[in-house]
Each structure stands twice: as structure tokens, then as C-alpha cells.
Design a protein around this motif. Structure first.
Motif, PDB file in Angstrom:
ATOM      1  N   PHE A 169      14.511  50.841 -10.621  1.00 29.43           N
ATOM      2  CA  PHE A 169      14.247  50.062  -9.417  1.00 29.43           C
ATOM      3  C   PHE A 169      13.001  50.600  -8.710  1.00 29.43           C
ATOM      4  O   PHE A 169      12.774  51.807  -8.637  1.00 29.43           O
ATOM      5  CB  PHE A 169      15.444  50.114  -8.464  1.00 29.43           C
ATOM      6  CG  PHE A 169      16.582  49.240  -8.910  1.00 29.43           C
ATOM      7  CD1 PHE A 169      16.512  47.868  -8.775  1.00 29.43           C
ATOM      8  CD2 PHE A 169      17.712  49.798  -9.480  1.00 29.43           C
ATOM      9  CE1 PHE A 169      17.555  47.051  -9.203  1.00 29.43           C
ATOM     10  CE2 PHE A 169      18.771  48.992  -9.899  1.00 29.43           C
ATOM     11  CZ  PHE A 169      18.686  47.621  -9.762  1.00 29.43           C
ATOM     12  N   THR A 170      12.213  49.663  -8.198  1.00 25.39           N
ATOM     13  CA  THR A 170      10.961  50.022  -7.542  1.00 25.39           C
ATOM     14  C   THR A 170      10.672  49.024  -6.435  1.00 25.39           C
ATOM     15  O   THR A 170      11.406  48.057  -6.233  1.00 25.39           O
ATOM     16  CB  THR A 170       9.806  50.042  -8.567  1.00 25.39           C
ATOM     17  OG1 THR A 170       8.633  50.577  -7.956  1.00 25.39           O
ATOM     18  CG2 THR A 170       9.485  48.643  -9.075  1.00 25.39           C
ATOM     19  N   THR A 171       9.583  49.251  -5.712  1.00 24.43           N
ATOM     20  CA  THR A 171       9.076  48.309  -4.730  1.00 24.43           C
ATOM     21  C   THR A 171       7.565  48.403  -4.758  1.00 24.43           C
ATOM     22  O   THR A 171       6.996  48.995  -5.690  1.00 24.43           O
ATOM     23  CB  THR A 171       9.645  48.600  -3.323  1.00 24.43           C
ATOM     24  OG1 THR A 171       9.277  47.538  -2.430  1.00 24.43           O
ATOM     25  CG2 THR A 171       9.157  49.930  -2.781  1.00 24.43           C
ATOM     26  N   SER A 172       6.869  47.839  -3.778  1.00 28.39           N
ATOM     27  CA  SER A 172       5.410  47.925  -3.746  1.00 28.39           C
ATOM     28  C   SER A 172       4.939  48.273  -2.348  1.00 28.39           C
ATOM     29  O   SER A 172       5.720  48.288  -1.384  1.00 28.39           O
ATOM     30  CB  SER A 172       4.777  46.600  -4.188  1.00 28.39           C
ATOM     31  OG  SER A 172       4.703  45.673  -3.120  1.00 28.39           O
ATOM     32  N   ALA A 173       3.635  48.527  -2.231  1.00 30.01           N
ATOM     33  CA  ALA A 173       3.049  48.886  -0.939  1.00 30.01           C
ATOM     34  C   ALA A 173       3.121  47.751   0.071  1.00 30.01           C
ATOM     35  O   ALA A 173       2.876  47.953   1.260  1.00 30.01           O
ATOM     36  CB  ALA A 173       1.595  49.317  -1.137  1.00 30.01           C
ATOM     37  N   ALA A 174       3.480  46.564  -0.388  1.00 30.51           N
ATOM     38  CA  ALA A 174       3.595  45.428   0.527  1.00 30.51           C
ATOM     39  C   ALA A 174       4.856  45.504   1.381  1.00 30.51           C
ATOM     40  O   ALA A 174       4.992  44.756   2.355  1.00 30.51           O
ATOM     41  CB  ALA A 174       3.580  44.122  -0.256  1.00 30.51           C
ATOM     42  N   TYR A 175       5.772  46.412   1.016  1.00 26.53           N
ATOM     43  CA  TYR A 175       7.063  46.495   1.698  1.00 26.53           C
ATOM     44  C   TYR A 175       7.376  47.920   2.127  1.00 26.53           C
ATOM     45  O   TYR A 175       6.865  48.879   1.546  1.00 26.53           O
ATOM     46  CB  TYR A 175       8.179  46.006   0.772  1.00 26.53           C
ATOM     47  CG  TYR A 175       8.072  44.550   0.402  1.00 26.53           C
ATOM     48  CD1 TYR A 175       8.343  43.556   1.334  1.00 26.53           C
ATOM     49  CD2 TYR A 175       7.708  44.165  -0.882  1.00 26.53           C
ATOM     50  CE1 TYR A 175       8.260  42.221   1.001  1.00 26.53           C
ATOM     51  CE2 TYR A 175       7.622  42.828  -1.226  1.00 26.53           C
ATOM     52  CZ  TYR A 175       7.898  41.854  -0.285  1.00 26.53           C
ATOM     53  OH  TYR A 175       7.812  40.539  -0.608  1.00 26.53           O
ATOM     54  N   PRO A 176       8.281  48.077   3.105  1.00 22.80           N
ATOM     55  CA  PRO A 176       8.754  49.421   3.443  1.00 22.80           C
ATOM     56  C   PRO A 176       9.515  50.016   2.258  1.00 22.80           C
ATOM     57  O   PRO A 176      10.170  49.288   1.508  1.00 22.80           O
ATOM     58  CB  PRO A 176       9.696  49.177   4.636  1.00 22.80           C
ATOM     59  CG  PRO A 176       9.393  47.808   5.130  1.00 22.80           C
ATOM     60  CD  PRO A 176       8.885  47.037   3.958  1.00 22.80           C
ATOM     61  N   THR A 177       9.434  51.327   2.084  1.00 22.60           N
ATOM     62  CA  THR A 177      10.198  52.008   1.037  1.00 22.60           C
ATOM     63  C   THR A 177      11.506  52.507   1.636  1.00 22.60           C
ATOM     64  O   THR A 177      11.501  53.378   2.506  1.00 22.60           O
ATOM     65  CB  THR A 177       9.411  53.191   0.457  1.00 22.60           C
ATOM     66  OG1 THR A 177       8.189  52.709  -0.115  1.00 22.60           O
ATOM     67  CG2 THR A 177      10.219  53.899  -0.618  1.00 22.60           C
ATOM     68  N   PRO A 178      12.637  51.958   1.217  1.00 18.91           N
ATOM     69  CA  PRO A 178      13.915  52.387   1.805  1.00 18.91           C
ATOM     70  C   PRO A 178      14.257  53.820   1.418  1.00 18.91           C
ATOM     71  O   PRO A 178      13.871  54.296   0.340  1.00 18.91           O
ATOM     72  CB  PRO A 178      14.919  51.395   1.203  1.00 18.91           C
ATOM     73  CG  PRO A 178      14.274  50.909  -0.056  1.00 18.91           C
ATOM     74  CD  PRO A 178      12.798  50.902   0.206  1.00 18.91           C
ATOM     75  N   VAL A 179      14.967  54.497   2.266  1.00 25.34           N
ATOM     76  CA  VAL A 179      15.273  55.910   2.034  1.00 25.34           C
ATOM     77  C   VAL A 179      16.159  56.101   0.809  1.00 25.34           C
ATOM     78  O   VAL A 179      16.155  57.167   0.191  1.00 25.34           O
ATOM     79  CB  VAL A 179      15.959  56.527   3.275  1.00 25.34           C
ATOM     80  CG1 VAL A 179      15.010  56.544   4.450  1.00 25.34           C
ATOM     81  CG2 VAL A 179      17.235  55.755   3.636  1.00 25.34           C
ATOM     82  N   TRP A 180      16.904  55.081   0.437  1.00 27.11           N
ATOM     83  CA  TRP A 180      17.827  55.198  -0.690  1.00 27.11           C
ATOM     84  C   TRP A 180      17.192  54.840  -2.031  1.00 27.11           C
ATOM     85  O   TRP A 180      17.830  54.986  -3.077  1.00 27.11           O
ATOM     86  CB  TRP A 180      19.051  54.305  -0.462  1.00 27.11           C
ATOM     87  CG  TRP A 180      18.770  52.953   0.117  1.00 27.11           C
ATOM     88  CD1 TRP A 180      18.939  52.584   1.417  1.00 27.11           C
ATOM     89  CD2 TRP A 180      18.247  51.788  -0.563  1.00 27.11           C
ATOM     90  NE1 TRP A 180      18.567  51.267   1.610  1.00 27.11           N
ATOM     91  CE2 TRP A 180      18.144  50.749   0.407  1.00 27.11           C
ATOM     92  CE3 TRP A 180      17.874  51.514  -1.865  1.00 27.11           C
ATOM     93  CZ2 TRP A 180      17.687  49.471   0.090  1.00 27.11           C
ATOM     94  CZ3 TRP A 180      17.408  50.245  -2.194  1.00 27.11           C
ATOM     95  CH2 TRP A 180      17.313  49.243  -1.221  1.00 27.11           C
ATOM     96  N   LEU A 181      15.942  54.388  -2.055  1.00 28.62           N
ATOM     97  CA  LEU A 181      15.352  53.906  -3.300  1.00 28.62           C
ATOM     98  C   LEU A 181      15.212  55.000  -4.352  1.00 28.62           C
ATOM     99  O   LEU A 181      15.503  54.776  -5.536  1.00 28.62           O
ATOM    100  CB  LEU A 181      13.994  53.257  -3.024  1.00 28.62           C
ATOM    101  CG  LEU A 181      13.260  52.722  -4.269  1.00 28.62           C
ATOM    102  CD1 LEU A 181      14.117  51.700  -5.018  1.00 28.62           C
ATOM    103  CD2 LEU A 181      11.920  52.102  -3.876  1.00 28.62           C
ATOM    104  N   ALA A 182      14.765  56.184  -3.963  1.00 29.74           N
ATOM    105  CA  ALA A 182      14.571  57.256  -4.945  1.00 29.74           C
ATOM    106  C   ALA A 182      15.876  57.610  -5.646  1.00 29.74           C
ATOM    107  O   ALA A 182      15.918  57.773  -6.874  1.00 29.74           O
ATOM    108  CB  ALA A 182      13.976  58.485  -4.259  1.00 29.74           C
ATOM    109  N   ASP A 183      16.949  57.717  -4.883  1.00 27.70           N
ATOM    110  CA  ASP A 183      18.248  58.024  -5.482  1.00 27.70           C
ATOM    111  C   ASP A 183      18.732  56.874  -6.369  1.00 27.70           C
ATOM    112  O   ASP A 183      19.291  57.099  -7.443  1.00 27.70           O
ATOM    113  CB  ASP A 183      19.287  58.299  -4.393  1.00 27.70           C
ATOM    114  CG  ASP A 183      19.065  59.645  -3.720  1.00 27.70           C
ATOM    115  OD1 ASP A 183      18.360  60.491  -4.310  1.00 27.70           O
ATOM    116  OD2 ASP A 183      19.578  59.843  -2.612  1.00 27.70           O
ATOM    117  N   LEU A 184      18.502  55.650  -5.905  1.00 29.96           N
ATOM    118  CA  LEU A 184      18.915  54.482  -6.679  1.00 29.96           C
ATOM    119  C   LEU A 184      18.186  54.439  -8.021  1.00 29.96           C
ATOM    120  O   LEU A 184      18.799  54.195  -9.074  1.00 29.96           O
ATOM    121  CB  LEU A 184      18.624  53.206  -5.885  1.00 29.96           C
ATOM    122  CG  LEU A 184      19.312  51.930  -6.363  1.00 29.96           C
ATOM    123  CD1 LEU A 184      20.785  51.963  -6.012  1.00 29.96           C
ATOM    124  CD2 LEU A 184      18.657  50.699  -5.730  1.00 29.96           C
TER     125      LEU A 184
END
Length: 500
Positions: free
Chosen positions: A170-185
Motif C-alpha cells: 500500500f502506498t500514496t502520493s505527494a498529492a495527499y496527506p500520508t496517514p500515520v498508519w500507512l507505514a505499518d499497513l
């Protein structure tokens, strides 16, 4: 029955249909990619009783929900779901599109530099409106495909995440906030865990009439068309879709969704939250094997089980009366032409079905314009062919001394003569609402809803019924009922069981 999910969501979040003093705390929208409207009932004999059938018993079911558009593709479909508007207003006319105004071709969920973002989406979503009206509300979008997550998530969500096609995480991009749980997910859930594993069949052979191994199907992993399927041992751009179409990817997405519900405490207070989930595995499998394949049937057994577990999780964490689960799809799917021909051959005298390649379309246009105006140097007459649009090279047309409307007519006339092409219209006809006599009013209305003056090409085209464009086992993207028909099911929020 044509419905905009947008208006249903507005009704639910205001709770006009239930109790305006006690609105739902959480709305979950699950889009099951390529789930045609007949599939929940057609697959029922092999499914359990706690998933889709539980919603059919206890929830709201709309039996005939159809898109009133012709561009029944993943990008346009997901853009409709959370905006309530068709491509004519969202600007998302296809998965890949071009803009003469910008001078760029771009992906439907990225800016012109390639950064994944909602740049092509010209309207706000329900989530955008929700967080604008209540800063304590949460809007989160999670999917396997980036375009599903982004186009449902909109412009100002709290988080938009999808599975990276390079890393399988799972990832996101610079266009969005990075949620605190993303790294663990991302650390806990990865396609790498499925590499080298085997997808085994769980449905007994007696329950399915069609043979598992069909000549028109593609292959998976080890090159087999039939179960069991051994998954690849290496993950890259050529194998990530293999993993993405398996029960492993289904479980990974739903597990992640349940973890996000808990991490964000969605539905835990009086500020309504929105979670959108895009399940793309069904689309990958449908394109590779066809909607009537053993692989698709087998996959839906796991999808149904995952939906059942999601309902149980929502019941336990939020409460049935405090959430609304909405299940629908971005589009339907066409039958496999070769399968249709093989099956109908035994029952009817004839059927018209087949394939058209983009190479054939491109060649017909190049040849027609060259016959009239000569060979263009040094470029071709065409900028891009991105179904359902043909984008001509306006600079070449001007250099060759031909008026653009005439060039469009010549191109459209050439395409209309290709076997398997059903509807063709020029940009001028669509913009000026000049319906050609060859296009019936229903198809014309669907084409008009899919037309945007700056995003649609010089020629819009669609195949005949039961014909498809491309080499995949099957596809979608036409104005016919099998592509426009999707399920619409709702559970929770105090809604009584009903069928429409």
C-alpha cells in the motif's frame, strides 16, 4: 433503473429516509470492479449465506441499476460513483485521455507530469463536501487500483491509498496527506507473501457446467489456464496483476480496510465518516479469463466471504444502525466473443460477435486521410488512439491544408466501415448535438453523457453489440446493457429490507 449513488449518499448522510435526528456515523462504499448486475444472483449457488445473500435478505437491493453513459470504464465509473456526474461534467472520459488545450495526454488519475492525483477530476466528491462541512468528519479511500482510490477519494480526503504495482504494498502520493498508519499497513500487507503459493479451487466440479480450461482464456502464473494456479515467484510489473487477481489480494484489501476502520476510529462519534473501498481483483480476473470462467466464480467465493467478515466487523465496531454499507460497481462486462460464438452455435443459427484491434482503427484513418490529402510528413495524421477516442494531430492537419471538421468526417467515415464498429460520431456532431441517423437515441444519449469538449477526441467510436476492442479475453466500455448494468445493494442505517 438509472440511479446516481451520489444522491443516495446524500439521502443517507442526511438520513431523510430514516431518522434525521440520528444519522449514520459511517458510510462505506464498496466498488467491486467489473461486477455486472446479474452476478450476485448468478453466483449465489456457490456463495455462502453471510455475504451478498445476507444483504439481499436484510438490506436494500436495486435489481436494475444502469449507468446512462457509454464510457463504461474504470476511471469514468469510479468518478461517477462519488460525484453523481457523468464524464461530460467530471472530465474523466476514459482511463487514458488527451487534452488539446493542455497539449498533453495523461492518465485519468494523474497530473500531466505523471504524479498520481485527482487532477483530471473536475468536480468535488461526496467526501470533499463532507470534510468541508464538518472538519471532524473523516474521508478515506482504499483500493487496489490507484484510479479507483483516487477518483472515489476526490480532492481533499484524509487519506487515499492503493497497492503500488512495483512493490505490491500500500502506498500514496505527494498529492495527499500520508496517514500515520500507512507505514505499518504497508509492512504488514504485501503481495510478496503470496509469491510462489498456489491458488486451489474450492467449488466442486458438479456445481459448474462450463469446463475449467477454455481456449479463449489467458493464463496465470505458471502458464496454466486451469486450476490449480501456481503464482509467480518474482514480483514485477508483468506479474503484479497475477497476484492481484487472486484470493490473497482480496483478503489483503479487506484486512487493510478493517484495520483502517479501527485505526481511524471511523464511525465512533457523531461526526459522519466516509470510507470507500475499490476491489480490482475481479476486474483483473474477468479480463484475463472472462466473466463466466471458473476463475471468476472461484474468486467470488472469496469476495463473498470477505464481505461477510466486513459486515461482522462493522456490526461489532460501529453497530448495524450506525453505519450504511453500499455495494456497487464501476461497470459491467461483455461476454467473451469466442465463448458466445461457441455456445450460441448449438442453439441459434448465427450470432454477430468478434474483435476489433486499435491497429485496424489506426490504419483505416491513416489510409483514408492519405487518400484524400496525401502522406503527411514527417508525422502521422493521428496523435493518439485511446478508446473510445481518436485524437487527430491538429498541427499536421493544418500543415496539410485540410479543415479540421472535414478531417474528422473523413476519419469517422473510414472507422464506420470497419467490421465490428457500431457507433461513430465526430467531435462536431457531439458538441452541436447533431445525432447521426445511424445512432439510436438511447446510444446517442449515453455517448453525449460521455463527451467532454476538451477531453474527448476528434472521433468517438464504440463496437457493435457483442464485439470488443482489444485482445483480452473480454472487456467493457460500450453503451450496451451488459456494460452499463451494475448491482446496487445497501445494508444498515436502520433501512428496512426491500427490493426495487
Amino acid at each position: 433503473m438509472r440511479l446516481h449513488l451520489f444522491f443516495l449518499l446524500l439521502t443517507l448522510t442526511s438520513c431523510a429516509a430514516v431518522d434525521p435526528s440520528d444519522p449514520p456515523r459511517l458510510v462505506v462504499v464498496l466498488s467491486v470492479d467489473q461486477m455486472r448486475g446479474d452476478m450476485p444472483s448468478r453466483f449465489q449457488p456457490v456463495l455462502g449465506g453471510r455475504g451478498l445473500s445476507r444483504i439481499a435478505r436484510e438490506g436494500v437491493v436495486y435489481e436494475r441499476c444502469e449507468y446512462a453513459m457509454a464510457s463504461t470504464l474504470t476511471g469514468p465509473g469510479h468518478a461517477v460513483l462519488l460525484t453523481g456526474a457523468y464524464p461530460s461534467q467530471t472530465g474523466v472520459t476514459a482511463n487514458d485521455l488527451c487534452s488539446y488545450e493542455l497539449g498533453h495526454c495523461f492518465y485519468c488519475a494523474a497530473d500531466t507530469a505523471g504524479l498520481p492525483s485527482p487532477f483530471p477530476l473536475m468536480l468535488p466528491t461526496v467526501g470533499d463536501a463532507l470534510v468541508a462541512s464538518d472538519t471532524l468528519s473523516r474521508s478515506i479511500s482504499l483500493a487496489i487500483k490507484d484510479r479507483a482510490a483516487i477518483l472515489m477519494g476526490g480532492h481533499n480526503p484524509d487519506a487515499v491509498c492503493w497497492v503500488d504495482p512495483l512493490t505490491g504494498r500500500f502506498t500514496t502520493s505527494a498529492a495527499y496527506p500520508t496517514p500515520v498508519w500507512l507505514a505499518d499497513l504497508a509492512a504488514r500487507h504485501s503481495y510478496h507473501e503470496a509469491l510462489g503459493s498456489t491458488w486451489e479451487a474450492v467449488i466442486s466440479n458438479e456445481m459448474l457446467s462450463e469446463p475449467d480450461d477454455q481456449p479463449w482464456e489467458g493464463t496465470l502464473g505458471d502458464g496454466r489456464r486451469a486450476f490449480p494456479h501456481r503464482l509467480p515467484s518474482v514480483l514485477d510489473r508483468t506479474t503484479v496483476e497475477d497476484v492481484g487477481m487472486t484470493p490473497f489480494a482480496v483478503a489483503m484489501l479487506f484486512d487493510a480496510a478493517k484495520e483502517v476502520i479501527d485505526a481511524e476510529r471511523l464511525g465512533a462519534d457523531g461526526h459522519p465518516d466516509l470510507l470507500t473501498i475499490g476491489l480490482s481483483s475481479t476486474d483483473f480476473a474477468g479480463h484475463r479469463f472472462g466473466p463466466d470462467s471458473r476463475e471468476v466464480y472461484e474468486l467470488y467465493v472469496h469476495v463473498d466471504s470477505a464481505i461477510a467478515d466486513l459486515i461482522d466487523h462493522l456490526d461489532a465496531r460501529v453497530g448495524r444502525d450506525k453505519y450504511v454499507l453500499i455495494i456497487t460497481s464501476d461497470h459491467g462486462v461483455a461476454p467473451v466473443p469466442e465463448q458466445l460464438l461457441a455456445n450460441v452455435r448449438h442453439r441459434e443459427p448465427s450470432v454477430d460477435a468478434g474483435r476489433v484491434s486499435t491497429t485496424t482503427i489506426r490504419s483505416a484513418v491513416e489510409r483514408a486521410l492519405t487518400d484524400v490529402q496525401g502522406t503527411p510528413e514527417p508525422r502521422s495524421w493521428i496523435w493518439q488512439v485511446l478508446a473510445p477516442s481518436i485524437y487527430l494531430d491538429h498541427e499536421v492537419i493544418a500543415q496539410q491544408g485540410i479543415e479540421l471538421p472535414r478531417a474528422r468526417r473523413i476519419a469517422a467515415s473510414a472507422v464506420a466501415k470497419i467490421p465490428g464498429i457500431g457507433f461513430v460520431a465526430t467531435h462536431d456532431e457531439l458538441q452541436n448535438e447533431q445525432r447521426p441517423a445511424s445512432i439510436d437515441p438511447s446510444a446517442w444519449s449515453a455517448m453525449r453523457n460521455s463527451f467532454h469538449p476538451d477531453r474527448t477526441g476528434d472521433v468517438m467510436l464504440f463496437p457493435k453489440r457483442y464485439w470488443i476492442i482489444g485482445s483480452k479475453a473480454t472487456t467493457h466500455g460500450s453503451p450496451y446493457d451488459y456494460d452499463r448494468w451494475v448491482p446496487l445493494m445497501m445494508l444498515g442505517g436502520g433501512l428496512p429490507a426491500q427490493r426495487h
